[in-house]
Scaffold this motif. Structure first.
Motif, PDB file in Angstrom:
ATOM      1  N   VAL A 118       0.844  -1.198   0.000  1.00  0.00           N
ATOM      2  CA  VAL A 118       0.000   0.000   0.000  1.00  0.00           C
ATOM      3  C   VAL A 118       0.881   1.251   0.000  1.00  0.00           C
ATOM      4  O   VAL A 118       0.602   2.229  -0.697  1.00  0.00           O
ATOM      5  N   SER A 119       1.973   1.204   0.744  1.00  0.00           N
ATOM      6  CA  SER A 119       2.906   2.334   0.768  1.00  0.00           C
ATOM      7  C   SER A 119       3.516   2.579  -0.607  1.00  0.00           C
ATOM      8  O   SER A 119       3.765   3.728  -0.986  1.00  0.00           O
ATOM      9  N   LYS A 120       3.749   1.511  -1.358  1.00  0.00           N
ATOM     10  CA  LYS A 120       4.339   1.644  -2.695  1.00  0.00           C
ATOM     11  C   LYS A 120       3.408   2.374  -3.665  1.00  0.00           C
ATOM     12  O   LYS A 120       3.877   2.953  -4.637  1.00  0.00           O
ATOM     13  N   ILE A 121       2.091   2.348  -3.410  1.00  0.00           N
ATOM     14  CA  ILE A 121       1.189   3.113  -4.273  1.00  0.00           C
ATOM     15  C   ILE A 121       0.940   4.506  -3.697  1.00  0.00           C
ATOM     16  O   ILE A 121       0.096   5.250  -4.184  1.00  0.00           O
ATOM     17  N   GLY A 122       1.700   4.844  -2.654  1.00  0.00           N
ATOM     18  CA  GLY A 122       1.692   6.206  -2.133  1.00  0.00           C
ATOM     19  C   GLY A 122       0.714   6.504  -1.025  1.00  0.00           C
ATOM     20  O   GLY A 122       0.481   7.663  -0.699  1.00  0.00           O
ATOM     21  N   LEU A 123       0.149   5.465  -0.411  1.00  0.00           N
ATOM     22  CA  LEU A 123      -0.811   5.700   0.664  1.00  0.00           C
ATOM     23  C   LEU A 123      -0.175   5.441   2.024  1.00  0.00           C
ATOM     24  O   LEU A 123       0.633   4.521   2.179  1.00  0.00           O
ATOM     25  N   ASP A 124      -0.562   6.251   2.985  1.00  0.00           N
ATOM     26  CA  ASP A 124      -0.104   6.084   4.368  1.00  0.00           C
ATOM     27  C   ASP A 124      -1.054   5.129   5.067  1.00  0.00           C
ATOM     28  O   ASP A 124      -2.268   5.273   4.970  1.00  0.00           O
ATOM     29  N   THR A 125      -0.499   4.162   5.780  1.00  0.00           N
ATOM     30  CA  THR A 125      -1.319   3.112   6.378  1.00  0.00           C
ATOM     31  C   THR A 125      -1.371   3.214   7.899  1.00  0.00           C
ATOM     32  O   THR A 125      -0.521   3.834   8.522  1.00  0.00           O
ATOM     33  N   GLU A 126      -2.360   2.546   8.440  1.00  0.00           N
ATOM     34  CA  GLU A 126      -2.452   2.369   9.894  1.00  0.00           C
ATOM     35  C   GLU A 126      -3.129   1.033  10.178  1.00  0.00           C
ATOM     36  O   GLU A 126      -3.869   0.515   9.349  1.00  0.00           O
ATOM     37  N   GLY A 127      -2.838   0.482  11.321  1.00  0.00           N
ATOM     38  CA  GLY A 127      -3.446  -0.777  11.737  1.00  0.00           C
ATOM     39  C   GLY A 127      -2.688  -2.019  11.328  1.00  0.00           C
ATOM     40  O   GLY A 127      -3.106  -3.128  11.658  1.00  0.00           O
ATOM     41  N   GLU A 128      -1.553  -1.860  10.637  1.00  0.00           N
ATOM     42  CA  GLU A 128      -0.840  -3.035  10.129  1.00  0.00           C
ATOM     43  C   GLU A 128      -0.361  -3.972  11.225  1.00  0.00           C
ATOM     44  O   GLU A 128      -0.179  -5.155  10.996  1.00  0.00           O
ATOM     45  N   ASN A 129      -0.190  -3.470  12.433  1.00  0.00           N
ATOM     46  CA  ASN A 129       0.283  -4.315  13.526  1.00  0.00           C
ATOM     47  C   ASN A 129      -0.840  -5.047  14.259  1.00  0.00           C
ATOM     48  O   ASN A 129      -0.579  -5.763  15.218  1.00  0.00           O
ATOM     49  N   CYS A 130      -2.060  -4.870  13.815  1.00  0.00           N
ATOM     50  CA  CYS A 130      -3.190  -5.549  14.466  1.00  0.00           C
ATOM     51  C   CYS A 130      -3.116  -7.064  14.298  1.00  0.00           C
ATOM     52  O   CYS A 130      -3.524  -7.801  15.181  1.00  0.00           O
ATOM     53  N   GLY A 131      -2.624  -7.527  13.168  1.00  0.00           N
ATOM     54  CA  GLY A 131      -2.392  -8.956  12.989  1.00  0.00           C
ATOM     55  C   GLY A 131      -3.525  -9.768  12.400  1.00  0.00           C
ATOM     56  O   GLY A 131      -3.280 -10.757  11.735  1.00  0.00           O
ATOM     57  N   ASN A 132      -4.767  -9.401  12.662  1.00  0.00           N
ATOM     58  CA  ASN A 132      -5.876 -10.155  12.074  1.00  0.00           C
ATOM     59  C   ASN A 132      -7.100  -9.252  11.929  1.00  0.00           C
ATOM     60  O   ASN A 132      -7.128  -8.120  12.429  1.00  0.00           O
ATOM     61  N   ALA A 133      -8.101  -9.766  11.242  1.00  0.00           N
ATOM     62  CA  ALA A 133      -9.295  -8.975  10.928  1.00  0.00           C
ATOM     63  C   ALA A 133     -10.048  -8.532  12.181  1.00  0.00           C
ATOM     64  O   ALA A 133     -10.547  -7.406  12.248  1.00  0.00           O
ATOM     65  N   GLU A 134     -10.125  -9.407  13.164  1.00  0.00           N
ATOM     66  CA  GLU A 134     -10.862  -9.077  14.386  1.00  0.00           C
ATOM     67  C   GLU A 134     -10.218  -7.884  15.113  1.00  0.00           C
ATOM     68  O   GLU A 134     -10.898  -6.932  15.499  1.00  0.00           O
ATOM     69  N   LYS A 135      -8.910  -7.944  15.264  1.00  0.00           N
ATOM     70  CA  LYS A 135      -8.208  -6.849  15.942  1.00  0.00           C
ATOM     71  C   LYS A 135      -8.240  -5.571  15.109  1.00  0.00           C
ATOM     72  O   LYS A 135      -8.330  -4.478  15.653  1.00  0.00           O
ATOM     73  N   LEU A 136      -8.179  -5.717  13.776  1.00  0.00           N
ATOM     74  CA  LEU A 136      -8.271  -4.537  12.925  1.00  0.00           C
ATOM     75  C   LEU A 136      -9.648  -3.893  13.051  1.00  0.00           C
ATOM     76  O   LEU A 136      -9.758  -2.670  13.130  1.00  0.00           O
ATOM     77  N   ALA A 137     -10.699  -4.703  13.109  1.00  0.00           N
ATOM     78  CA  ALA A 137     -12.058  -4.160  13.268  1.00  0.00           C
ATOM     79  C   ALA A 137     -12.161  -3.369  14.566  1.00  0.00           C
ATOM     80  O   ALA A 137     -12.731  -2.269  14.590  1.00  0.00           O
ATOM     81  N   GLU A 138     -11.603  -3.900  15.645  1.00  0.00           N
ATOM     82  CA  GLU A 138     -11.610  -3.183  16.926  1.00  0.00           C
ATOM     83  C   GLU A 138     -10.850  -1.865  16.806  1.00  0.00           C
ATOM     84  O   GLU A 138     -11.291  -0.830  17.294  1.00  0.00           O
ATOM     85  N   TYR A 139      -9.713  -1.926  16.146  1.00  0.00           N
ATOM     86  CA  TYR A 139      -8.893  -0.727  15.956  1.00  0.00           C
ATOM     87  C   TYR A 139      -9.656   0.329  15.152  1.00  0.00           C
ATOM     88  O   TYR A 139      -9.692   1.503  15.520  1.00  0.00           O
ATOM     89  N   ILE A 140     -10.269  -0.101  14.048  1.00  0.00           N
ATOM     90  CA  ILE A 140     -11.021   0.823  13.197  1.00  0.00           C
ATOM     91  C   ILE A 140     -12.147   1.478  13.988  1.00  0.00           C
ATOM     92  O   ILE A 140     -12.321   2.695  13.963  1.00  0.00           O
ATOM     93  N   CYS A 141     -12.906   0.675  14.698  1.00  0.00           N
ATOM     94  CA  CYS A 141     -14.060   1.203  15.430  1.00  0.00           C
ATOM     95  C   CYS A 141     -13.648   2.116  16.584  1.00  0.00           C
ATOM     96  O   CYS A 141     -14.406   3.006  16.962  1.00  0.00           O
ATOM     97  N   SER A 142     -12.459   1.922  17.119  1.00  0.00           N
ATOM     98  CA  SER A 142     -11.995   2.803  18.195  1.00  0.00           C
ATOM     99  C   SER A 142     -11.563   4.162  17.649  1.00  0.00           C
ATOM    100  O   SER A 142     -11.467   5.123  18.389  1.00  0.00           O
ATOM    101  N   ARG A 143     -11.327   4.252  16.353  1.00  0.00           N
ATOM    102  CA  ARG A 143     -10.815   5.481  15.752  1.00  0.00           C
ATOM    103  C   ARG A 143     -11.781   6.143  14.778  1.00  0.00           C
ATOM    104  O   ARG A 143     -11.719   7.332  14.560  1.00  0.00           O
ATOM    105  N   GLU A 144     -12.633   5.371  14.164  1.00  0.00           N
ATOM    106  CA  GLU A 144     -13.445   5.867  13.057  1.00  0.00           C
ATOM    107  C   GLU A 144     -14.652   6.650  13.550  1.00  0.00           C
ATOM    108  O   GLU A 144     -15.425   6.169  14.356  1.00  0.00           O
ATOM    109  N   SER A 145     -14.801   7.857  13.025  1.00  0.00           N
ATOM    110  CA  SER A 145     -15.960   8.669  13.387  1.00  0.00           C
ATOM    111  C   SER A 145     -16.726   9.131  12.150  1.00  0.00           C
ATOM    112  O   SER A 145     -17.732   9.813  12.260  1.00  0.00           O
ATOM    113  N   SER A 146     -16.251   8.766  10.992  1.00  0.00           N
ATOM    114  CA  SER A 146     -16.888   9.199   9.747  1.00  0.00           C
ATOM    115  C   SER A 146     -18.254   8.545   9.580  1.00  0.00           C
ATOM    116  O   SER A 146     -18.451   7.382   9.931  1.00  0.00           O
TER     117      SER A 146
END
Length: 183
Positions: A107-135
């Motif tokens: 994703v970085s190679k196409i020029g986008l800044d990422t977050e959540g890569e250290n979550c490790g799996n979909a479940e942890k990423l979902a928790e991470y997203i929901c703790s941050r997402e307000s859109s």
């Protein structure tokens, strides 16, 4: 000794699959046999979505294939220049979530800044997203036909909306049946 590896080849910096290289260090002769084939689906629809970041709160990438789909959309629709000039910046103003360091690197190679890569799996990423997402806008989630339901279900249950775009189909590689007879 010969070893059969049932996987797609992935090149390292030298262009050789790291498993072949590593096994070769121990005197083993490895052969890769691809067992799955991919076909990208709905790329025009996905490309249209990528062209309108204002309709989304961000992006979710859970596999290298999803990044490959973005690259194909940009190439096929001659959008590389507009990506570089404006779309990339507009997507970078939003959250770009990923699972895993390998996907984050692509994703970085196409020029986008990422977050959540250290979550490790979909479940942890979902928790991470929901703790941050307000859109109130949905997250664009390019995925394949075999995507797990963990991430979409958890996002929905926690009130974070996502819009799935199925972009690939997966099936046994044509030659895998022939190989199975040999094995």
């Amino acid at each position: 000794m010969k070893v059969l590896l049932l996987k797609d080849p992935k090149g390292d910096d030298c262009g050789q699959d790291p498993y072949i290289t590593e096994l070769g260090l121990y005197g083993l002769e490895a052969t890769l046999i691809p067992v799955l084939s991919f076909e990208f689906l709905s790329l025009p629809s996905f490309s249209e979505k990528l062209s309108h970041p204002e309709g989304y709160g961000g992006l979710i990438f859970t596999s290298p294939r999803a990044v490959e789909a973005v690259e194909l959309c940009l190439e096929k629709d001659n959008k590389t220049e507009i990506w570089t000039k404006s779309l990339k910046e507009k997507w970078n103003a939003k959250s770009v979530y990923v699972v895993g360091n390998a996907t984050a690197s692509l994703v970085s190679k196409i020029g986008l800044d990422t977050e959540g890569e250290n979550c490790g799996n979909a479940e942890k990423l979902a928790e991470y997203i929901c703790s941050r997402e307000s859109s109130v806008l949905p997250l664009l989630f390019p995925c394949g036909t075999l995507k797990g339901e963990t991430l979409p279900k958890m996002l929905k249950d926690k009130g974070c909306s996502s819009q799935h775009r199925v972009f690939q189909s997966l099936w046994p590689h044509v030659q895998s049946r022939a190989y199975s007879r040999i094995i």
